[in-house]
Design a protein around this motif. Structure first.
Motif, PDB file in Angstrom:
ATOM      1  N   GLU A  24      -0.434 -16.658  -3.770  1.00 48.72           N
ATOM      2  CA  GLU A  24       0.691 -18.228  -3.746  1.00 48.72           C
ATOM      3  C   GLU A  24       0.840 -18.727  -4.802  1.00 48.72           C
ATOM      4  OE1 GLU A  24      -0.676 -20.513  -0.053  1.00 48.72           O
ATOM      5  OE2 GLU A  24      -2.084 -20.063  -1.582  1.00 48.72           O
ATOM      6  N   GLN A  25       0.034 -18.304  -5.960  1.00 42.35           N
ATOM      7  CA  GLN A  25      -0.475 -19.100  -7.202  1.00 42.35           C
ATOM      8  C   GLN A  25       1.511 -17.919  -7.891  1.00 42.35           C
ATOM      9  OE1 GLN A  25      -2.523 -17.988  -5.779  1.00 42.35           O
ATOM     10  NE2 GLN A  25      -3.577 -20.166  -5.623  1.00 42.35           N
ATOM     11  N   GLY A  26       1.574 -16.790  -7.896  1.00 48.80           N
ATOM     12  CA  GLY A  26       2.953 -16.245  -8.800  1.00 48.80           C
ATOM     13  C   GLY A  26       2.342 -14.805  -9.481  1.00 48.80           C
ATOM     14  N   ILE A  27       1.074 -14.945  -8.520  1.00 46.85           N
ATOM     15  CA  ILE A  27      -0.073 -13.342  -9.710  1.00 46.85           C
ATOM     16  C   ILE A  27       0.108 -12.625  -9.028  1.00 46.85           C
ATOM     17  CG2 ILE A  27      -1.975 -12.839 -10.716  1.00 46.85           C
ATOM     18  CD1 ILE A  27      -2.297 -15.861 -11.410  1.00 46.85           C
ATOM     19  N   VAL A  28       0.541 -11.224  -9.374  1.00 51.53           N
ATOM     20  CA  VAL A  28       0.856 -10.002  -8.612  1.00 51.53           C
ATOM     21  C   VAL A  28      -1.257  -9.537  -9.049  1.00 51.53           C
ATOM     22  CG1 VAL A  28       1.173  -7.354  -7.968  1.00 51.53           C
ATOM     23  CG2 VAL A  28       2.574  -9.258  -8.040  1.00 51.53           C
ATOM     24  N   ILE A  29      -1.621  -8.919  -7.817  1.00 49.18           N
ATOM     25  CA  ILE A  29      -3.069  -8.043  -8.242  1.00 49.18           C
ATOM     26  C   ILE A  29      -3.132  -7.472  -7.987  1.00 49.18           C
ATOM     27  CG2 ILE A  29      -6.403  -8.205  -7.652  1.00 49.18           C
ATOM     28  CD1 ILE A  29      -5.597 -12.101  -7.168  1.00 49.18           C
ATOM     29  N   SER A  30      -3.360  -5.996  -9.255  1.00 47.28           N
ATOM     30  CA  SER A  30      -4.090  -4.826  -8.395  1.00 47.28           C
ATOM     31  C   SER A  30      -5.128  -4.696  -8.259  1.00 47.28           C
ATOM     32  CB  SER A  30      -3.096  -4.015  -9.780  1.00 47.28           C
ATOM     33  OG  SER A  30      -3.624  -2.973  -9.372  1.00 47.28           O
ATOM     34  N   CYS A  31      -5.538  -4.108  -7.126  1.00 47.99           N
ATOM     35  CA  CYS A  31      -6.928  -3.909  -6.775  1.00 47.99           C
ATOM     36  C   CYS A  31      -7.703  -2.388  -6.219  1.00 47.99           C
ATOM     37  CB  CYS A  31      -7.511  -4.235  -5.478  1.00 47.99           C
ATOM     38  SG  CYS A  31      -6.843  -6.168  -5.713  1.00 47.99           S
ATOM     39  N   ASN A  32      -8.492  -1.934  -6.616  1.00 52.27           N
ATOM     40  CA  ASN A  32      -8.760  -0.437  -6.401  1.00 52.27           C
ATOM     41  C   ASN A  32      -9.630  -0.586  -5.434  1.00 52.27           C
ATOM     42  OD1 ASN A  32      -9.847   1.371  -6.582  1.00 52.27           O
ATOM     43  ND2 ASN A  32     -10.839   2.372  -8.707  1.00 52.27           N
ATOM     44  N   ARG A  33      -9.973  -0.095  -4.422  1.00 56.81           N
ATOM     45  CA  ARG A  33     -10.637   0.151  -3.038  1.00 56.81           C
ATOM     46  C   ARG A  33     -11.908   0.573  -3.598  1.00 56.81           C
ATOM     47  NH1 ARG A  33      -9.984   2.066   2.638  1.00 56.81           N
ATOM     48  NH2 ARG A  33     -11.753   0.564   3.921  1.00 56.81           N
ATOM     49  N   LYS A  34     -11.970   1.955  -3.757  1.00 58.39           N
ATOM     50  CA  LYS A  34     -12.972   2.258  -4.378  1.00 58.39           C
ATOM     51  C   LYS A  34     -14.121   2.499  -5.075  1.00 58.39           C
ATOM     52  CE  LYS A  34     -12.017   5.431  -0.566  1.00 58.39           C
ATOM     53  NZ  LYS A  34     -13.188   5.039   0.500  1.00 58.39           N
ATOM     54  N   ALA A  35     -13.674   1.382  -6.064  1.00 61.49           N
ATOM     55  CA  ALA A  35     -14.615   1.071  -7.058  1.00 61.49           C
ATOM     56  C   ALA A  35     -15.920   1.334  -6.345  1.00 61.49           C
ATOM     57  CB  ALA A  35     -14.373  -0.289  -7.986  1.00 61.49           C
ATOM     58  N   LYS A  36     -16.778   0.782  -8.210  1.00 67.11           N
ATOM     59  CA  LYS A  36     -18.244   0.950  -7.085  1.00 67.11           C
ATOM     60  C   LYS A  36     -18.938  -0.337  -7.343  1.00 67.11           C
ATOM     61  CE  LYS A  36     -18.676   5.276 -10.126  1.00 67.11           C
ATOM     62  NZ  LYS A  36     -19.849   5.843 -11.575  1.00 67.11           N
ATOM     63  N   PHE A  90       1.085  -1.022   0.547  1.00 71.02           N
ATOM     64  CA  PHE A  90       0.006   0.194   0.000  1.00 71.02           C
ATOM     65  C   PHE A  90       0.575   1.435   0.081  1.00 71.02           C
ATOM     66  CE2 PHE A  90      -2.121   3.624   2.827  1.00 71.02           C
ATOM     67  CZ  PHE A  90      -2.715   3.741   1.909  1.00 71.02           C
ATOM     68  N   GLU A  91       0.434   2.209  -0.733  1.00 73.79           N
ATOM     69  CA  GLU A  91       1.259   3.577  -1.547  1.00 73.79           C
ATOM     70  C   GLU A  91       0.591   4.539  -0.807  1.00 73.79           C
ATOM     71  OE1 GLU A  91       3.931   6.250  -1.749  1.00 73.79           O
ATOM     72  OE2 GLU A  91       4.538   4.383  -1.610  1.00 73.79           O
ATOM     73  N   SER A  92       1.173   5.540   0.155  1.00 72.20           N
ATOM     74  CA  SER A  92       0.234   6.580   1.062  1.00 72.20           C
ATOM     75  C   SER A  92       0.069   7.697  -0.206  1.00 72.20           C
ATOM     76  CB  SER A  92       1.371   7.234   2.011  1.00 72.20           C
ATOM     77  OG  SER A  92       2.045   7.620   1.637  1.00 72.20           O
ATOM     78  N   THR A  93       0.827   7.821  -0.915  1.00 75.36           N
ATOM     79  CA  THR A  93       0.677   8.579  -2.569  1.00 75.36           C
ATOM     80  C   THR A  93      -0.882   7.819  -3.230  1.00 75.36           C
ATOM     81  OG1 THR A  93       2.086   7.629  -3.885  1.00 75.36           O
ATOM     82  CG2 THR A  93       2.843   9.861  -2.704  1.00 75.36           C
ATOM     83  N   LEU A  94      -0.728   6.583  -3.199  1.00 70.02           N
ATOM     84  CA  LEU A  94      -1.906   6.105  -4.015  1.00 70.02           C
ATOM     85  C   LEU A  94      -3.427   5.574  -3.366  1.00 70.02           C
ATOM     86  CD1 LEU A  94       0.363   4.482  -6.675  1.00 70.02           C
ATOM     87  CD2 LEU A  94      -0.907   6.801  -6.959  1.00 70.02           C
ATOM     88  N   PRO A  95      -3.996   6.562  -2.410  1.00 73.69           N
ATOM     89  CA  PRO A  95      -4.639   6.025  -1.692  1.00 73.69           C
ATOM     90  C   PRO A  95      -5.963   4.890  -1.582  1.00 73.69           C
ATOM     91  CG  PRO A  95      -5.208   8.509  -2.174  1.00 73.69           C
ATOM     92  CD  PRO A  95      -4.217   7.855  -2.524  1.00 73.69           C
ATOM     93  N   THR A  96      -6.683   5.109  -2.955  1.00 77.48           N
ATOM     94  CA  THR A  96      -7.195   4.304  -3.302  1.00 77.48           C
ATOM     95  C   THR A  96      -6.872   2.687  -3.858  1.00 77.48           C
ATOM     96  OG1 THR A  96      -7.775   4.923  -5.416  1.00 77.48           O
ATOM     97  CG2 THR A  96      -9.152   6.289  -3.831  1.00 77.48           C
ATOM     98  N   LYS A  97      -5.840   2.494  -4.140  1.00 74.83           N
ATOM     99  CA  LYS A  97      -4.562   1.460  -4.618  1.00 74.83           C
ATOM    100  C   LYS A  97      -4.244   1.012  -3.802  1.00 74.83           C
ATOM    101  CE  LYS A  97      -4.305   3.104  -9.390  1.00 74.83           C
ATOM    102  NZ  LYS A  97      -2.812   3.551 -10.382  1.00 74.83           N
ATOM    103  N   PHE A  98      -4.482  -0.386  -3.969  1.00 75.23           N
ATOM    104  CA  PHE A  98      -3.484  -1.642  -3.065  1.00 75.23           C
ATOM    105  C   PHE A  98      -3.119  -2.873  -4.014  1.00 75.23           C
ATOM    106  CE2 PHE A  98      -7.715  -2.785  -2.356  1.00 75.23           C
ATOM    107  CZ  PHE A  98      -7.535  -4.527  -2.361  1.00 75.23           C
ATOM    108  N   MET A  99      -2.034  -3.673  -3.272  1.00 79.18           N
ATOM    109  CA  MET A  99      -1.543  -4.881  -4.553  1.00 79.18           C
ATOM    110  C   MET A  99      -1.594  -5.942  -3.117  1.00 79.18           C
ATOM    111  SD  MET A  99       1.629  -2.768  -6.943  1.00 79.18           S
ATOM    112  CE  MET A  99       0.941  -4.044  -8.420  1.00 79.18           C
ATOM    113  N   VAL A 100      -1.723  -6.945  -4.357  1.00 81.78           N
ATOM    114  CA  VAL A 100      -1.216  -8.454  -3.902  1.00 81.78           C
ATOM    115  C   VAL A 100      -0.359  -8.967  -4.289  1.00 81.78           C
ATOM    116  CG1 VAL A 100      -2.801  -9.797  -2.388  1.00 81.78           C
ATOM    117  CG2 VAL A 100      -4.064  -7.458  -2.695  1.00 81.78           C
ATOM    118  N   GLY A 101      -0.101 -10.483  -3.236  1.00 82.80           N
ATOM    119  CA  GLY A 101       1.338 -11.150  -4.326  1.00 82.80           C
ATOM    120  C   GLY A 101       0.701 -12.109  -3.733  1.00 82.80           C
TER     121      GLY A 101
END
Length: 526
Positions: free
Chosen positions: A338-350, A325-336
């Motif tokens: 077990e399957q070797g995939i990075v998922i980029s997420c937007n918390r404020k999506a509708k 989680f990067e504070s300059t991008l407050p709505t975004k977070f990323m998850v690593g």
């Protein structure tokens, strides 16, 4: 002048003269061989004998009594009050002060001390010892000294049954303390009688921990609150979220309920940059990311299921191993995962399905570390299987840079907080690698053997000088890197930015060539 003295002796003084003559040999004694003795004879081949010319000495050891340091506070109370004045009574103290201030001796003493204090103040104002004279100057280029690192301290798990140091967290105020989470991550292989305690260490006292944290289940993650250094967030092995206030002691202050917690160990927990400073979120291999408010931590405020098919089914969710989680991008977070995939997420999506924005795939196994570059947030580092990879959000097909495949698995990684081109990785062979991709990409700038067992976690101090590494046997090693690895060089940010752009352009060219080859194959098949 040569002095010579000749000694003379007569022949008669020498004794009887010896006369020698030749004659045949005579046999005096003849001993025949004994067959019985021959049967007892054992031939030794070869025959060796050790000969020591020096004096034999023995080695002795003596254990001296260990000197343990302990820090204690002293409470200073204002004194000097007369017996008839109670210092706790405000009215009596004020009345006594007014009485003393009217005394002529008091006024004379203040006048005399005033001249002395004025002299000292003028001396202090003449030269400001804290003034920085060269703040406006450009940063000088670092000398070409060889990169190096040295061990400062070693913090060992005080328990008899050793556990793995799974997570580290620096104290936010001055980095004087280090919180270490201990647990056994081998499923159903935790030894009987293993302690659940984790510890807070003082950097100047490695003999014993400053404070023990006592959860109901071993801690997998541990994070200091950046706004309130007395509050610590912990993720437990049984999936619960725990919170401590160090001012209240070692016991848990707040704990989530089992039915609303994660179903698997909490492998990631991060504080959010909120106004209250009480919000955080966590991730686990059960495929869920949960948001919490420690003021009412009994149940999460929000849950996101990591189902990349966007059907929001928990049985299809990917297990989370690392969080970013990067504070300059407050709505975004990323998850690593077990399957070797990075998922980029937007918390404020509708909608819940739109919360998963995109994915990055490139590792063959779990992603143990995921962190954005502090200088270029669009670029992030991932560590998994046998490599470390650098990605750009603008290039989703592949990473823009990756290290060679190592013989040992990589377990953790982190960017340097002061140099944009430097990052650190740990391996299962006990080695810490320091990479500088501006200087060299094929090999690390410095590879250091920290210990004999596997390293599982690392954390870099905010000034970039100190690195803490946790091992499989619960030993946390504190290392100090040389100034060349912790000081920004001249124009390094521009060089790193241009290097990043060239890597991205090379990656785009490779993608275009791949697309042309695929198109050519289609034409041929047509």
């Amino acid at each position: 002048m040569e002095i010579v003295y000749v000694y003379l002796k007569k022949r008669s003084e020498f004794g009887k003269q010896c006369n020698f003559s030749d004659r045949p040999a005579d046999l005096n004694i003849d001993i025949p061989p004994n067959p019985e003795l021959a049967a007892q004879y054992v031939e030794r081949n070869p025959v060796d004998m050790g000969i020591q010319c020096s004096v034999s000495m023995s080695e002795h050891e003596a254990n001296t009594e260990r000197f343990e340091m302990e820090t204690r506070g002293v409470n200073h109370v204002e004194g000097g009050w007369p017996k008839d004045v109670n210092s706790l009574e405000l009215e009596q103290t004020i009345r006594f002060r007014k009485k003393v201030e009217k005394d002529e001796n008091y006024i004379n003493a203040i006048v005399q001390l005033g001249s002395i204090m004025e002299h000292c103040i003028k001396q202090n104002n003449a030269i400001d010892i804290y003034q920085e004279y060269f703040n406006d100057e450009e940063e000088v280029e670092v000398t070409d000294e060889a990169s190096s690192a040295k061990t400062i301290n070693v913090f060992r798990d005080p328990q008899e049954i050793k556990r793995t140091a799974t997570h580290l967290s620096w104290h936010p105020d001055g980095n004087r303390k280090l919180a270490v989470a201990y647990s056994c991550l081998d499923f159903q292989r935790a030894p009987a009688g293993m302690s659940h305690e984790s510890y807070i260490w003082d950097l100047e006292n490695p003999n014993r921990p400053e404070m023990a944290l006592k959860p109901s289940s071993p801690l997998v993650t541990l994070e200091y609150n950046p706004k309130d250094s007395h509050v610590i967030l912990g993720g437990c092995y049984n999936g619960q979220i725990a919170c401590w206030d160090t001012r209240k002691g070692s016991l848990v202050a707040e704990l989530s309920t089992i039915e609303f917690s994660h179903r698997d160990p909490v492998y990631g927990s991060i504080w959010l940059q909120s106004k209250t400073g009480t919000e955080c979120f966590s991730a686990s291999t059960d495929g869920q990311v949960m948001w919490w408010d420690i003021r009412k931590i009994s149940e999460p405020t929000e849950v996101v299921i990591l189902d990349i098919t966007k059907k929001e089914q928990l049985e299809n969710a990917l297990g989370a191993i690392s969080l970013e989680f990067e504070s300059t991008l407050p709505t975004k977070f990323m998850v690593g995962t077990e399957q070797g995939i990075v998922i980029s997420c937007n918390r404020k999506a509708k909608t819940s399905a739109e919360k998963i924005v995109c994915t990055f795939s490139g590792h063959h196994g779990p992603i143990y570390a995921l962190q954005r570059n502090p200088f270029y947030p669009k670029n992030f580092l991932t560590v998994g299987d046998w490599t470390a990879r650098i990605w750009s959000e603008d290039s989703r097909e592949s990473s823009i840079m990756w290290t060679k495949y190592h013989m040992a698995h990589l377990t953790d990684g982190a960017w340097s907080p002061v140099r944009p081109a430097v990052f650190f990785t740990t391996k299962t062979d006990g080695t810490l690698d320091i990479w500088d991709f501006v200087f060299k990409q094929s090999d690390p700038a410095l590879s250091l053997k920290v210990c004999d067992e596997a390293l599982y976690c690392l954390r870099v101090q905010d000034n970039g000088c100190l690195i803490a590494c946790g091992s499989q046997q619960g030993t946390t090693t504190l290392l100090e890197v040389s100034s060349g690895l912790s000081t920004v060089q001249r124009n390094e940010k521009n060089i790193a930015f241009s290097k990043k752009q060239s890597l991205e352009m090379d990656e785009e060219v490779e993608e275009d060539n791949t697309g042309e080859e695929e198109g050519g194959d289609e034409e041929k098949s047509a």
